[in-house]
Write a protein that holds these residues in place. Structure first.
Motif, PDB file in Angstrom:
ATOM      1  N   GLU A 175      34.832  39.040  26.780  1.00 18.55           N
ATOM      2  CA  GLU A 175      36.011  39.071  27.647  1.00 18.55           C
ATOM      3  C   GLU A 175      36.371  37.637  28.015  1.00 18.55           C
ATOM      4  O   GLU A 175      35.569  36.935  28.628  1.00 18.55           O
ATOM      5  N   ASN A 176      37.565  37.211  27.614  1.00 17.39           N
ATOM      6  CA  ASN A 176      38.006  35.841  27.851  1.00 17.39           C
ATOM      7  C   ASN A 176      38.631  35.630  29.222  1.00 17.39           C
ATOM      8  O   ASN A 176      38.815  34.495  29.645  1.00 17.39           O
ATOM      9  N   ARG A 177      38.964  36.701  29.914  1.00 15.33           N
ATOM     10  CA  ARG A 177      39.619  36.574  31.215  1.00 15.33           C
ATOM     11  C   ARG A 177      38.587  36.569  32.339  1.00 15.33           C
ATOM     12  O   ARG A 177      37.512  37.132  32.224  1.00 15.33           O
ATOM     13  N   TYR A 178      38.972  35.923  33.454  1.00 14.04           N
ATOM     14  CA  TYR A 178      38.152  35.963  34.655  1.00 14.04           C
ATOM     15  C   TYR A 178      38.226  37.368  35.257  1.00 14.04           C
ATOM     16  O   TYR A 178      39.193  38.096  35.045  1.00 14.04           O
ATOM     17  N   LEU A 182      41.295  40.328  35.508  1.00 13.47           N
ATOM     18  CA  LEU A 182      41.099  41.739  35.136  1.00 13.47           C
ATOM     19  C   LEU A 182      41.419  42.658  36.314  1.00 13.47           C
ATOM     20  O   LEU A 182      42.080  43.682  36.143  1.00 13.47           O
ATOM     21  N   LEU A 183      40.946  42.282  37.502  1.00 13.29           N
ATOM     22  CA  LEU A 183      41.203  43.114  38.679  1.00 13.29           C
ATOM     23  C   LEU A 183      42.688  43.164  38.999  1.00 13.29           C
ATOM     24  O   LEU A 183      43.212  44.215  39.357  1.00 13.29           O
ATOM     25  N   LYS A 184      43.384  42.042  38.871  1.00  8.03           N
ATOM     26  CA  LYS A 184      44.824  42.033  39.117  1.00  8.03           C
ATOM     27  C   LYS A 184      45.553  42.936  38.128  1.00  8.03           C
ATOM     28  O   LYS A 184      46.508  43.617  38.493  1.00  8.03           O
ATOM     29  N   SER A 185      45.097  42.951  36.883  1.00  7.76           N
ATOM     30  CA  SER A 185      45.771  43.794  35.887  1.00  7.76           C
ATOM     31  C   SER A 185      45.548  45.278  36.162  1.00  7.76           C
ATOM     32  O   SER A 185      46.384  46.107  35.820  1.00  7.76           O
ATOM     33  N   VAL A 186      44.440  45.608  36.798  1.00  8.39           N
ATOM     34  CA  VAL A 186      44.128  47.008  37.101  1.00  8.39           C
ATOM     35  C   VAL A 186      44.707  47.432  38.451  1.00  8.39           C
ATOM     36  O   VAL A 186      45.260  48.519  38.606  1.00  8.39           O
ATOM     37  N   GLN A 187      44.584  46.555  39.453  1.00 10.24           N
ATOM     38  CA  GLN A 187      44.933  46.903  40.818  1.00 10.24           C
ATOM     39  C   GLN A 187      46.267  46.304  41.273  1.00 10.24           C
ATOM     40  O   GLN A 187      46.736  46.633  42.356  1.00 10.24           O
TER      41      GLN A 187
END
Length: 192
Positions: A175-178, A182-187
């Motif tokens: 996973e290249n993202r912090y 990832l949390l911003k993309s989900v939440q």
């Protein structure tokens, strides 16, 4: 101290745990609750207060990281972070100070972590098998190094890839993202 690290998605937690137990030394299980504070009037950079709980005992860590991603020719990214950290007996005074100075919570993150130690090619590596709700399971591989020059990072990257292979995890799972991304993309932007 520089952290040279990568993380990868874990598709089968039980299988990964069994593989880790076959080659690495189990260290501990800990819960990590992170709260990231920032003040946009000062900077977009944040500072983290972490509460670590192990066997019913808690401790607090204050951490500031100067983060850098380094991508190789295959497009795989590792993080090379210069981390500044200290322990605190209590976080409440600092939380109150942040509130009084206009800081707000940028992100909250919860991790359930089991960790192992493994030495390879002259490096000591911490391996963490993490559950990060709502993102799922990850393996985090971390080497601490005084140096962050290209040769050291290249050798550490090779060691991390070897450990990833021992875990039975393909490089395509890196996973290249912090986690924050990832949390911003989900939440969405409201990361509570």
């Amino acid at each position: 101290m520089n952290e040279i690290e990568l993380k990868a998605h874990v598709l089968n937690r039980r299988e990964t745990e069994n593989k880790l137990n076959s080659f690495a030394q189990f260290k501990s299980t800990v819960t990590k609750d992170d709260v990231y504070y920032f003040n946009p009037a000062i900077s977009e950079k944040s500072i983290r207060i972490r509460k670590e709980t192990e066997n019913g005992n808690s401790r607090y860590l204050l951490t500031y990281k100067q983060k850098e991603k380094r991508t190789n020719e295959s497009g795989h990214t590792i993080e090379v972070n210069n981390e500044k950290e200290c322990t605190m007996s209590c976080a409440e005074p600092l939380k109150s100070y942040f509130a009084d100075c206009g800081f707000s919570v940028k992100l909250k993150k919860h991790k359930e972590v089991s960790s192992w130690l493994y030495s390879i090619n002259g490096f000591d590596c911490t391996i963490e098998l993490c559950n990060v709700p709502p993102l799922g399971d990850f393996v985090e591989l971390e080497i601490l190094s005084e140096k962050d020059d290209d040769e050291t990072v290249s050798q550490a990257r090779k060691a991390l890839y070897e450990i990833l292979n021992l875990c039975g995890i393909d490089k395509s799972c890196i996973e290249n993202r912090y986690y924050s991304e990832l949390l911003k993309s989900v939440q969405g932007e409201k990361n509570v």
